[in-house]
Design a protein around this motif. Sequence first.
Motif, PDB file in Angstrom:
ATOM      1  N   SER A   9       0.864  -1.189   0.000  1.00 26.71           N
ATOM      2  CA  SER A   9       0.000   0.000   0.000  1.00 26.71           C
ATOM      3  C   SER A   9       0.890   1.225   0.000  1.00 26.71           C
ATOM      4  N   ARG A  11      -0.526   4.326   0.385  1.00 28.40           N
ATOM      5  CA  ARG A  11      -1.251   5.470   0.948  1.00 28.40           C
ATOM      6  C   ARG A  11      -0.561   5.931   2.232  1.00 28.40           C
ATOM      7  N   SER A  14      -1.293   4.222   5.651  1.00 28.43           N
ATOM      8  CA  SER A  14      -1.480   2.780   5.507  1.00 28.43           C
ATOM      9  C   SER A  14      -1.252   2.004   6.808  1.00 28.43           C
ATOM     10  N   ASN A  16      -0.811  -1.190   6.829  1.00 25.58           N
ATOM     11  CA  ASN A  16       0.242  -2.161   6.530  1.00 25.58           C
ATOM     12  C   ASN A  16       1.622  -1.516   6.659  1.00 25.58           C
ATOM     13  N   GLU A  75      -5.434  -6.365   1.182  1.00 22.40           N
ATOM     14  CA  GLU A  75      -6.164  -7.083   0.128  1.00 22.40           C
ATOM     15  C   GLU A  75      -6.984  -6.057  -0.628  1.00 22.40           C
ATOM     16  N   ASN A  77      -9.873  -6.047  -3.488  1.00 24.55           N
ATOM     17  CA  ASN A  77     -10.795  -6.825  -4.321  1.00 24.55           C
ATOM     18  C   ASN A  77     -10.405  -8.299  -4.398  1.00 24.55           C
ATOM     19  N   TRP A  78     -10.163  -8.853  -3.211  1.00 20.17           N
ATOM     20  CA  TRP A  78      -9.874 -10.270  -3.021  1.00 20.17           C
ATOM     21  C   TRP A  78      -8.537 -10.694  -3.619  1.00 20.17           C
ATOM     22  N   THR A 109      -6.074  -5.794   7.514  1.00 18.73           N
ATOM     23  CA  THR A 109      -7.280  -5.163   6.964  1.00 18.73           C
ATOM     24  C   THR A 109      -8.188  -4.746   8.118  1.00 18.73           C
TER      25      THR A 109
HETATM   26  C1  LIG Z   1      -9.647  -0.744  -4.082  1.00 20.06           C
HETATM   27  C2  LIG Z   1      -9.875  -1.354  -2.719  1.00 20.06           C
HETATM   28  C3  LIG Z   1     -10.303  -2.662  -2.598  1.00 20.06           C
HETATM   29  C4  LIG Z   1     -10.438  -3.259  -1.338  1.00 20.06           C
HETATM   30  N1  LIG Z   1     -10.761  -4.576  -1.245  1.00 20.06           N
HETATM   31  C5  LIG Z   1     -10.706  -5.194  -0.038  1.00 20.06           C
HETATM   32  C6  LIG Z   1     -10.828  -6.617   0.054  1.00 20.06           C
HETATM   33  O1  LIG Z   1     -11.006  -7.329  -0.924  1.00 20.06           O
HETATM   34  N2  LIG Z   1     -10.709  -7.180   1.287  1.00 20.06           N
HETATM   35  C7  LIG Z   1     -10.492  -6.431   2.421  1.00 20.06           C
HETATM   36  O2  LIG Z   1     -10.382  -6.984   3.521  1.00 20.06           O
HETATM   37  N3  LIG Z   1     -10.401  -5.076   2.353  1.00 20.06           N
HETATM   38  C8  LIG Z   1     -10.476  -4.452   1.161  1.00 20.06           C
HETATM   39  N4  LIG Z   1     -10.327  -3.090   1.063  1.00 20.06           N
HETATM   40  C9  LIG Z   1     -10.182  -2.306   2.305  1.00 20.06           C
HETATM   41  C10 LIG Z   1      -8.718  -2.291   2.734  1.00 20.06           C
HETATM   42  O3  LIG Z   1      -8.459  -3.415   3.534  1.00 20.06           O
HETATM   43  C11 LIG Z   1      -8.441  -1.013   3.541  1.00 20.06           C
HETATM   44  O4  LIG Z   1      -8.622   0.126   2.716  1.00 20.06           O
HETATM   45  C12 LIG Z   1      -7.053  -1.033   4.138  1.00 20.06           C
HETATM   46  O5  LIG Z   1      -6.937   0.022   5.066  1.00 20.06           O
HETATM   47  C13 LIG Z   1      -5.984  -0.905   3.051  1.00 20.06           C
HETATM   48  O6  LIG Z   1      -4.724  -1.130   3.609  1.00 20.06           O
HETATM   49  P1  LIG Z   1      -3.759   0.060   4.052  1.00 20.06           P
HETATM   50  O7  LIG Z   1      -4.372   0.656   5.282  1.00 20.06           O
HETATM   51  O8  LIG Z   1      -2.438  -0.587   4.341  1.00 20.06           O
HETATM   52  O9  LIG Z   1      -3.686   1.058   2.923  1.00 20.06           O
HETATM   53  C14 LIG Z   1     -10.196  -2.486  -0.178  1.00 20.06           C
HETATM   54  C15 LIG Z   1      -9.809  -1.147  -0.309  1.00 20.06           C
HETATM   55  C16 LIG Z   1      -9.636  -0.593  -1.561  1.00 20.06           C
HETATM   56  C17 LIG Z   1      -9.146   0.847  -1.657  1.00 20.06           C
END
Ligand SMILES: Cc1cc2nc3c(=O)[nH]c(=O)nc-3n(C[C@H](O)[C@H](O)[C@H](O)COP(=O)(O)O)c2cc1C
Length: 182
Positions: A9, A11, A14, A16, A75, A77-78, A109
């Motif tokens: 990630s 962002r 984040s 992560n 993750e 979109n899976w 997540t």
């Molecule tokens: C494009 C997109 C798709 C996502 N798909 C999933 C997913 O499939 N499963 C899930 O648990 N979270 C999903 N999320 C939520 C992320 O887990 C959440 O945004 C998380 O904070 C992202 O990790 P980060 O904080 O390290 O950036 C999705 C978020 C985004 C932006």
Amino acid sequence: MKIVAIVGSIRKDSYNMQIAKTMVERYKEKLNIEIADIRSLPYFDQDEELNPPQSVKEFKDSIANADGVIIITPEYNWSVPGVLKNALDWTSRVERVFLNKPVMTLGATPGQMGTIRAQLHLREILVAPGIQARVLPPGGNEVLINMVNQKVDEAKGEIVDETTLNFLDSKINTFIDFIKSN
Ligand SMILES: Cc1cc2nc3c(=O)[nH]c(=O)nc-3n(C[C@H](O)[C@H](O)[C@H](O)COP(=O)(O)O)c2cc1C
């Protein structure tokens, strides 16, 4: 021991990345963890693979020179986020820097499922012919951090949940043994 951490990630806040930074600090006595800069990698372009941009060269060199790699990814979109897949694609051609490289994967997540689907996809990617990493086997070693928003201190930007930290400690030790057993 020299470890490269790749965070899936880019962002700013984040979760992560917060885990990666927690690990850098928490394990600094036993591991030298350097967080790779994947934001600066361009899109993979096969036309560029023989003479890639400097950012790609540095990224690949850091992996080649590491004793192991830890991939910490959300993750999307899976599956794994495109930025992570893009980074891995660069590593899979010309100098294939992941060949036999010890790799540990984990993810976080805010959701319930702890990135399990992304982790399964990631494991498949990591054994593709161009990558063939030596991945820490899953049995008991999966670090799937769910509801991560309840496990961090947002102000400090680090994981504070004791159960999660204790589990991470134990899995890091497993990974160190795994590297040494190479
Ligand atoms: C494009 C997109 C798709 C996502 N798909 C999933 C997913 O499939 N499963 C899930 O648990 N979270 C999903 N999320 C939520 C992320 O887990 C959440 O945004 C998380 O904070 C992202 O990790 P980060 O904080 O390290 O950036 C999705 C978020 C985004 C932006």
